[in-house]
Scaffold this active site. Structure first.
Site, PDB file in Angstrom:
ATOM      1  N   LYS A   1       0.811  -1.225   0.000  1.00  0.00           N
ATOM      2  CA  LYS A   1       0.000   0.000   0.000  1.00  0.00           C
ATOM      3  C   LYS A   1       0.837   1.265   0.000  1.00  0.00           C
ATOM      4  CE  LYS A   1      -4.292  -1.907   1.391  1.00  0.00           C
ATOM      5  NZ  LYS A   1      -5.544  -1.784   2.075  1.00  0.00           N
TER       6      LYS A   1
ATOM      7  N   LYS B   1      -4.834 -11.102  -5.600  1.00  0.00           N
ATOM      8  CA  LYS B   1      -6.153 -11.270  -4.977  1.00  0.00           C
ATOM      9  C   LYS B   1      -7.128 -10.182  -5.418  1.00  0.00           C
ATOM     10  CE  LYS B   1      -5.997  -8.572  -0.760  1.00  0.00           C
ATOM     11  NZ  LYS B   1      -7.199  -8.125  -0.104  1.00  0.00           N
TER      12      LYS B   1
ATOM     13  N   LYS C   1     -10.603  -4.331  -3.423  1.00  0.00           N
ATOM     14  CA  LYS C   1     -11.422  -3.157  -3.737  1.00  0.00           C
ATOM     15  C   LYS C   1     -10.565  -1.956  -4.081  1.00  0.00           C
ATOM     16  CE  LYS C   1     -12.298  -2.802   1.151  1.00  0.00           C
ATOM     17  NZ  LYS C   1     -13.080  -3.836   1.800  1.00  0.00           N
TER      18      LYS C   1
END
Ligand code: ATP
Ligand code: LTN
Length: 328
Positions: free
Chosen positions: A112, A194, A197
Site C-alpha cells: 500500500k 487477490k 477493492k
C-alpha cells in the site's frame, strides 16, 4: 467457550472476496458454544484519506451487509471499533513493545505504501498494531480471515507472547483460521493477484451490489486462457478462480460444475457463472436495502454491540494497566 473475532474495513464497496473470505465464515461459526465478535474497523479505514459523509454511509452499509448475510446480533457482538476506545488505548501500549523492523516487513504495508512513499500516513504503518489490539483485547482464540491477513494475525501472536513474557500471562495467543475455498478469490482481470477493492480497475472485482448487467460484463471480460475445455486445474489460474466462485455461489463442488460444461466452451460457462452470481446476489441486495432503509435500527444494533464489547474490553484494560505498572 471459544471466542471468535473478525473485522472488516468499512471502505466503500465490499466484494465477493470479502464475502466468502471473511463475512460468510463468521455466519457459519455462530453457535451457542462460541462467543463471536464482528466489527467495522473505522479507525483502520482512516489510515488512508476518507470523506466523512462517505465513511458514515460505509459503516452503515457494512453493518447492513453483515445482517443480510446472516449475522445475528443476539449471537454475535456486532459493533463499530471507534465506539470502544480501549482498542486505541491498547494499541498505544502494544506500540511500545512492537519493533519497527517487524512492521516494515508487513506485505500489506509494503504494497500500500508502494515501497518508499514517505507521504503515507503513520497510521498505515501502525495498522497491524491496532489490529493486534483488536484481537488481544478480547482474549480471542480464533481469527477467521482471508489468507492476506495471516501475517497480521501472526504479529498479534508475537506481541501477545512478548507481552506475556515481559509482564506475566495476560493475553491469549490467537490462531488465524484461513478457509480453504474462498480464502483467496483472485482478481478477474489478473488471476495472479487477490481480488481487491483498491484495485485500479473495477473489472478486478464483483461488488456485492453489482447488478446483473454489470456482473455479466465483468465476467465476460475476466481473464482466462486459450484452451477450450472447462475443468478444474490449479495451473489454469483464471478458470480455476471462476470455478471457485461458481462453486461458492451455488454451493456445488468445482468438479461437478466442470462436468456440467463438458463439451461446452468459455462462452456458455461465463454466461452460466454470471447468472449464478446474480441469483446469489439479488436477494442479498434486497435485504441490504431493507436494512439501510431503517437507519435508526442499525444504529441501535451497533449501540448495543458497543456496550457489550466495552464491558469485556474495559475489564481487560484494567488488567493490562496493572501489569505495566500505571495503575496506582
Ligand atoms: P484492500 O484490497 O483495499 O486492502 P480488501 O478488498 O483486501 O481491501 P479488506 O478490508 O482488507 O479488503 O479485507 C476484509 C476481509 O476480507 C479480510 O479478512 C480479508 O482477508 C478478506 N479478503 C479480502 N480480499 C479477499 C479475497 N480476494 N479473497 C478472500 N478474502 C479476501
Ligand atoms: N486488517 C483486516 C481488518 C481487521 C481485522 C482486525 C481482521 C482489523 N482488525 C481484527 C481480523 C481481526 C483486513 O481485513 N484488512
Amino acid at each position: 467457550m471459544n471466542r471468535i473475532l473478525t473485522a472488516l474495513q468499512p471502505s466503500g464497496i465490499l466484494h465477493i472476496g470479502n464475502l466468502f473470505g471473511a463475512i460468510e465464515p463468521m455466519v457459519g461459526l455462530q453457535s451457542d458454544e462460541n462467543e463471536n465478535l464482528l466489527f467495522a474497523v473505522d479507525y483502520h479505514a482512516i489510515t488512508v484519506p476518507q470523506k466523512p459523509a462517505e465513511l458514515r454511509r460505509n459503516i452503515l452499509f457494512a453493518t447492513a451487509t453483515y445482517l443480510a448475510v446472516g449475522i445475528d446480533p443476539t449471537k454475535t457482538i456486532l459493533f463499530q471499533q471507534s465506539r470502544v476506545s480501549e482498542h486505541t488505548e491498547l494499541a498505544w501500549i502494544l506500540n511500545c513493545i512492537a519493533h519497527m523492523g517487524e512492521l516494515e516487513r508487513m506485505t500489506q504495508f509494503k504494497d500500500k505504501s508502494q515501497g518508499n512513499d514517505l507521504s503515507v500516513s503513520v497510521g498505515l504503518f501502525d495498522y497491524p498494531v491496532l489490529m493486534a489490539s483488536d484481537i488481544l483485547l478480547y482474549d480471542t482464540n480464533v481469527v477467521p480471515v482471508g489468507a492476506d491477513q495471516k501475517q497480521h494475525v501472526e504479529l498479534a501472536r508475537d506481541l501477545a507472547e512478548r507481552f506475556n513474557n515481559r509482564f506475566g500471562e495476560t493475553f491469549v495467543v490467537p490462531t488465524p483460521q484461513i478457509r480453504k475455498e474462498g480464502a483467496r478469490i483472485m482478481g478477474l482481470d489478473d488471476p495472479e493477484k487477490k481480488m481487491s477493492k483498491s484495485a485500479t480497475s473495477e473489472k478486478n472485482y464483483i461488488s456485492i451490489m453489482d447488478d446483473e448487467a454489470t456482473v455479466l460484463k465483468k465476467i465476460k471480460s475476466a481473464v482466462t486462457d486459450s484452451q477450450s475445455t472447462i475443468m478444474y486445474d490449479e495451473k489454469r489460474k483464471g478458470l480455476a478462480n471462476l470455478l471457485t466462485i461458481y462453486s461458492l455461489v451455488t454451493n456445488t463442488h468445482v468438479n461437478q460444475i466442470a462436468s456440467e460444461y463438458e463439451g461446452k466452451g468459455y462462452g456458455d460457462f461465463k454466461v452460466g457463472l454470471a447468472e449464478a452470481i446474480s441469483d446469489y446476489l439479488t436477494p442479498l441486495q434486497e435485504k441490504i436495502k431493507g436494512y439501510l432503509a431503517n437507519e435508526d435500527e442499525l444504529i441501535n444494533i451497533l449501540d448495543q454491540g458497543a456496550q457489550r464489547a466495552k464491558a469485556i474490553a474495559s475489564k481487560k484494560m484494567e488488567v493490562v494497566r496493572q501489569k505495566i505498572g500505571v495503575q496506582l
